[in-house]
Write a protein that holds these residues in place. Structure first.
Motif, PDB file in Angstrom:
ATOM      1  N   ILE A   1       0.902  -1.069  -0.030  1.00  0.00           N
ATOM      2  CA  ILE A   1      -0.193   0.037  -0.042  1.00  0.00           C
ATOM      3  C   ILE A   1       0.859   1.247  -0.068  1.00  0.00           C
ATOM      4  CG2 ILE A   1      -0.298  -0.213   2.558  1.00  0.00           C
ATOM      5  CD1 ILE A   1      -2.934   1.095  -0.079  1.00  0.00           C
ATOM      6  N   GLU A   2       1.959   1.243   0.787  1.00  0.00           N
ATOM      7  CA  GLU A   2       2.712   2.544   1.013  1.00  0.00           C
ATOM      8  C   GLU A   2       3.652   2.887  -0.426  1.00  0.00           C
ATOM      9  OE1 GLU A   2       6.110   4.424   3.767  1.00  0.00           O
ATOM     10  OE2 GLU A   2       5.082   2.544   4.370  1.00  0.00           O
ATOM     11  N   GLU A   3       4.149   1.466  -0.932  1.00  0.00           N
ATOM     12  CA  GLU A   3       4.819   1.700  -2.167  1.00  0.00           C
ATOM     13  C   GLU A   3       3.982   2.271  -3.316  1.00  0.00           C
ATOM     14  OE1 GLU A   3       4.975  -0.815  -0.229  1.00  0.00           O
ATOM     15  OE2 GLU A   3       7.109  -1.212   0.274  1.00  0.00           O
ATOM     16  N   GLN A   4       2.630   1.650  -3.258  1.00  0.00           N
ATOM     17  CA  GLN A   4       1.974   1.935  -4.493  1.00  0.00           C
ATOM     18  C   GLN A   4       1.337   3.091  -4.444  1.00  0.00           C
ATOM     19  OE1 GLN A   4       0.823   0.036  -6.853  1.00  0.00           O
ATOM     20  NE2 GLN A   4      -0.239   1.738  -7.714  1.00  0.00           N
ATOM     21  N   ALA A   5       1.185   3.929  -3.006  1.00  0.00           N
ATOM     22  CA  ALA A   5       0.733   5.195  -2.920  1.00  0.00           C
ATOM     23  C   ALA A   5       1.804   6.407  -3.578  1.00  0.00           C
ATOM     24  CB  ALA A   5       0.596   5.441  -1.529  1.00  0.00           C
ATOM     25  N   TRP A   6       3.191   5.946  -3.110  1.00  0.00           N
ATOM     26  CA  TRP A   6       4.125   6.596  -3.799  1.00  0.00           C
ATOM     27  C   TRP A   6       4.161   6.712  -5.232  1.00  0.00           C
ATOM     28  CZ3 TRP A   6       8.632   4.797   0.045  1.00  0.00           C
ATOM     29  CH2 TRP A   6       8.480   5.414   1.278  1.00  0.00           C
ATOM     30  N   ASP A   7       4.025   5.447  -5.905  1.00  0.00           N
ATOM     31  CA  ASP A   7       3.892   5.152  -7.197  1.00  0.00           C
ATOM     32  C   ASP A   7       2.919   6.040  -7.922  1.00  0.00           C
ATOM     33  OD1 ASP A   7       5.059   3.847  -9.576  1.00  0.00           O
ATOM     34  OD2 ASP A   7       3.065   2.647  -9.514  1.00  0.00           O
TER      35      ASP A   7
ATOM     36  N   ILE B   1       3.189  29.814 -13.966  1.00  0.00           N
ATOM     37  CA  ILE B   1       2.282  28.437 -13.799  1.00  0.00           C
ATOM     38  C   ILE B   1       2.425  28.322 -12.200  1.00  0.00           C
ATOM     39  CG2 ILE B   1       2.240  26.109 -14.084  1.00  0.00           C
ATOM     40  CD1 ILE B   1       3.157  26.487 -17.168  1.00  0.00           C
ATOM     41  N   VAL B   2       1.565  27.924 -11.505  1.00  0.00           N
ATOM     42  CA  VAL B   2       1.485  27.504 -10.208  1.00  0.00           C
ATOM     43  C   VAL B   2       0.550  26.127 -10.063  1.00  0.00           C
ATOM     44  CG1 VAL B   2       0.954  27.969  -7.930  1.00  0.00           C
ATOM     45  CG2 VAL B   2       1.640  29.962  -9.384  1.00  0.00           C
ATOM     46  N   VAL B   3       1.547  25.237  -9.497  1.00  0.00           N
ATOM     47  CA  VAL B   3       0.680  23.978  -9.071  1.00  0.00           C
ATOM     48  C   VAL B   3       0.050  24.027  -7.814  1.00  0.00           C
ATOM     49  CG1 VAL B   3       0.737  21.397  -8.955  1.00  0.00           C
ATOM     50  CG2 VAL B   3       1.933  22.678 -10.883  1.00  0.00           C
ATOM     51  N   LEU B   4      -1.034  23.923  -7.525  1.00  0.00           N
ATOM     52  CA  LEU B   4      -1.868  24.132  -6.238  1.00  0.00           C
ATOM     53  C   LEU B   4      -2.175  22.721  -5.537  1.00  0.00           C
ATOM     54  CD1 LEU B   4      -4.160  26.986  -6.829  1.00  0.00           C
ATOM     55  CD2 LEU B   4      -1.986  27.188  -5.784  1.00  0.00           C
ATOM     56  N   MET B   5      -1.936  22.308  -4.431  1.00  0.00           N
ATOM     57  CA  MET B   5      -2.120  21.233  -3.734  1.00  0.00           C
ATOM     58  C   MET B   5      -3.029  21.314  -2.371  1.00  0.00           C
ATOM     59  SD  MET B   5       1.372  19.226  -3.987  1.00  0.00           S
ATOM     60  CE  MET B   5       2.501  19.180  -5.640  1.00  0.00           C
ATOM     61  N   ARG B   6      -3.968  20.620  -2.248  1.00  0.00           N
ATOM     62  CA  ARG B   6      -4.542  20.592  -0.849  1.00  0.00           C
ATOM     63  C   ARG B   6      -3.538  20.497   0.104  1.00  0.00           C
ATOM     64  NH1 ARG B   6      -9.439  16.795  -0.227  1.00  0.00           N
ATOM     65  NH2 ARG B   6     -10.172  18.117  -1.688  1.00  0.00           N
ATOM     66  N   ALA B   7      -2.645  19.664   0.119  1.00  0.00           N
ATOM     67  CA  ALA B   7      -1.621  19.675   1.214  1.00  0.00           C
ATOM     68  C   ALA B   7      -0.119  19.162   0.346  1.00  0.00           C
ATOM     69  CB  ALA B   7      -1.735  18.354   2.232  1.00  0.00           C
ATOM     70  N   THR B   8       0.610  19.751   0.990  1.00  0.00           N
ATOM     71  CA  THR B   8       2.125  19.408   0.232  1.00  0.00           C
ATOM     72  C   THR B   8       2.908  18.151   0.919  1.00  0.00           C
ATOM     73  OG1 THR B   8       3.278  21.179   1.689  1.00  0.00           O
ATOM     74  CG2 THR B   8       2.443  21.954  -0.543  1.00  0.00           C
ATOM     75  N   HIS B   9       2.510  18.142   2.221  1.00  0.00           N
ATOM     76  CA  HIS B   9       3.399  17.150   3.032  1.00  0.00           C
ATOM     77  C   HIS B   9       3.312  15.517   2.253  1.00  0.00           C
ATOM     78  CE1 HIS B   9       5.156  14.849   6.054  1.00  0.00           C
ATOM     79  NE2 HIS B   9       4.200  14.215   6.320  1.00  0.00           N
ATOM     80  N   ASN B  10       4.537  14.731   1.900  1.00  0.00           N
ATOM     81  CA  ASN B  10       4.704  13.737   1.173  1.00  0.00           C
ATOM     82  C   ASN B  10       4.079  13.665  -0.317  1.00  0.00           C
ATOM     83  OD1 ASN B  10       5.700  12.569   3.468  1.00  0.00           O
ATOM     84  ND2 ASN B  10       3.775  11.631   4.271  1.00  0.00           N
ATOM     85  N   ARG B  11       3.978  15.050  -0.776  1.00  0.00           N
ATOM     86  CA  ARG B  11       3.467  15.174  -2.204  1.00  0.00           C
ATOM     87  C   ARG B  11       4.368  16.098  -2.886  1.00  0.00           C
ATOM     88  NH1 ARG B  11      -1.554  13.111  -3.574  1.00  0.00           N
ATOM     89  NH2 ARG B  11      -1.404  14.606  -5.392  1.00  0.00           N
ATOM     90  N   ALA B  12       4.569  17.214  -2.562  1.00  0.00           N
ATOM     91  CA  ALA B  12       5.528  18.110  -3.173  1.00  0.00           C
ATOM     92  C   ALA B  12       6.885  17.686  -3.669  1.00  0.00           C
ATOM     93  CB  ALA B  12       5.492  19.613  -2.300  1.00  0.00           C
TER      94      ALA B  12
END
Length: 232
Positions: free
Chosen positions: A48-54, A91-102
């Motif tokens: 699950i964790e590896e898939q989420a990262w992928d 260009i700006v990329v907006l995210m709901r949350a940046t933690h573990n994504r940005a």
């Protein structure tokens, strides 16, 4: 598509591999029996964790592709005292949350040669390249730390895919990820090379200085040159 005189809006769907919640939904819908759903859930727990990262990395890679195409092919015009082709600075990329994504988006943009600035609200030690080196130093000290170990294996230092990480975990489902890596280290050329380097670095860490160790890591992996060549 867009109406006349309106700016276009794009909407993309990126298919994700069904996880444990999807397995339960399938079971409730009668598409599979309870035993099959439970088995699928157990298998998904490993990946699950590896898939989420992928999934995040695939999304980031696609966004980088679209932005690069948008700028290089001048798909849009922006008004800046006069009309001109769109540039990356527009260009700006907006995210709901940046933690573990940005950090995934930053890495994919850099790979694509797109200048990028990420507002993480954190400091120097949260930069992706710094986190990677800190994770490596942690597992040189103690390799039985799952999070930094997987982070290093997934990083440009080793470049294992989410599928390859899942295959390692399947070699030994119980215990630390390090135990699974011990069992699977000879299955992949990348893990063979990493294992040899890890043993060498652990020996050097006991006998030499930290500065010598870090420079040896940079020399063997080329990571210093890799980071120095990243745009942005």
């Amino acid at each position: 598509c867009a109406l006349e005189n309106e700016k276009p809006i794009e909407f993309h769907l990126i298919e994700k591999k069904p996880g444990n919640s999807e397995a339960l939904e399938m079971n409730q819908a009668g598409e599979t029996d309870e035993d099959d759903a439970i088995q699928e859930i157990e298998e998904e727990k490993i990946e699950i964790e590896e898939q989420a990262w992928d999934d995040i990395q695939r999304e980031a890679s696609f966004v980088a592709y679209r932005l690069k195409k948008m700028v290089e092919e001048s798909e849009f015009l922006v008004y800046d005292s006069k009309y001109r082709p769109v540039a990356y600075k527009d260009i700006v990329v907006l995210m709901r949350a940046t933690h573990n994504r940005a950090n995934f988006f930053q890495e994919e943009f850099q790979k694509a040669g797109i200048p990028v600035y990420v507002e993480l609200g954190t400091g120097y030690f949260e930069a992706t390249e710094v986190e990677t080196m800190l994770s490596l130093l942690k597992i040189i000290d103690n390799p039985r730390q799952d999070v930094p170990l997987v982070a290093v294996l997934r990083s440009p230092l080793v470049l294992l895919s989410a599928a390859e990480l899942a295959q390692i975990r399947l070699r030994q489902r119980d215990g630390d990820f390090f135990d699974a890596l011990v069992q699977a280290k000879d299955d992949n050329e990348k893990t063979v090379l990493f294992w040899e380097k890890l043993l060498s670095w652990r020996t050097m860490a006991r006998r030499g200085t930290l500065s010598d160790l870090i420079w040896d890591i940079y020399r063997q992996t080329g990571y210093y040159d890799y980071v120095g060549g990243l745009p942005g």
